[in-house]
Design a protein around this motif. Structure first.
Motif: not given
Length: 94
Positions: A39, A70, A76
């Protein structure tokens, strides 16, 4: 500081940001290939990051990239709207 050195400094910063963006893109692609999520971040408190990581005051931090696995069970959010590539890319035309 005179205008010439200010312009040179700005050009160097823009050059650094462009190179950082290309590096970040490649880092993110490589991380994805290893099963990691990434990110990129902008809009952070640069002075705070410099203090926390001991970065000299005369350096710039164009972006941060979080990298990790993750957490299981986490979903997400869906990607934001993206235009279809045919709307803005033309092949063999100007």
């Amino acid at each position: 500081m005179d205008v010439i050195s200010t312009e040179g400094s700005l050009k160097r910063k823009i050059f650094a940001v462009k190179n950082t963006s290309l590096f970040a893109m490649n880092l993110m692609l490589a991380a994805k290939g290893l099963g990691l999520e990434t990110h990129p971040m902008d809009g952070f408190d640069e002075d705070c990051v410099k203090k926390e990581f001991g970065v000299p005051a005369d350096k710039i931090i164009p972006m941060l990239v979080a990298v990790g696995y993750l957490k299981s069970g986490i979903t997400l959010l869906p990607r934001a709207f993206r235009r279809n590539i045919d709307e803005f890319v033309r092949f063999e035309k100007y």
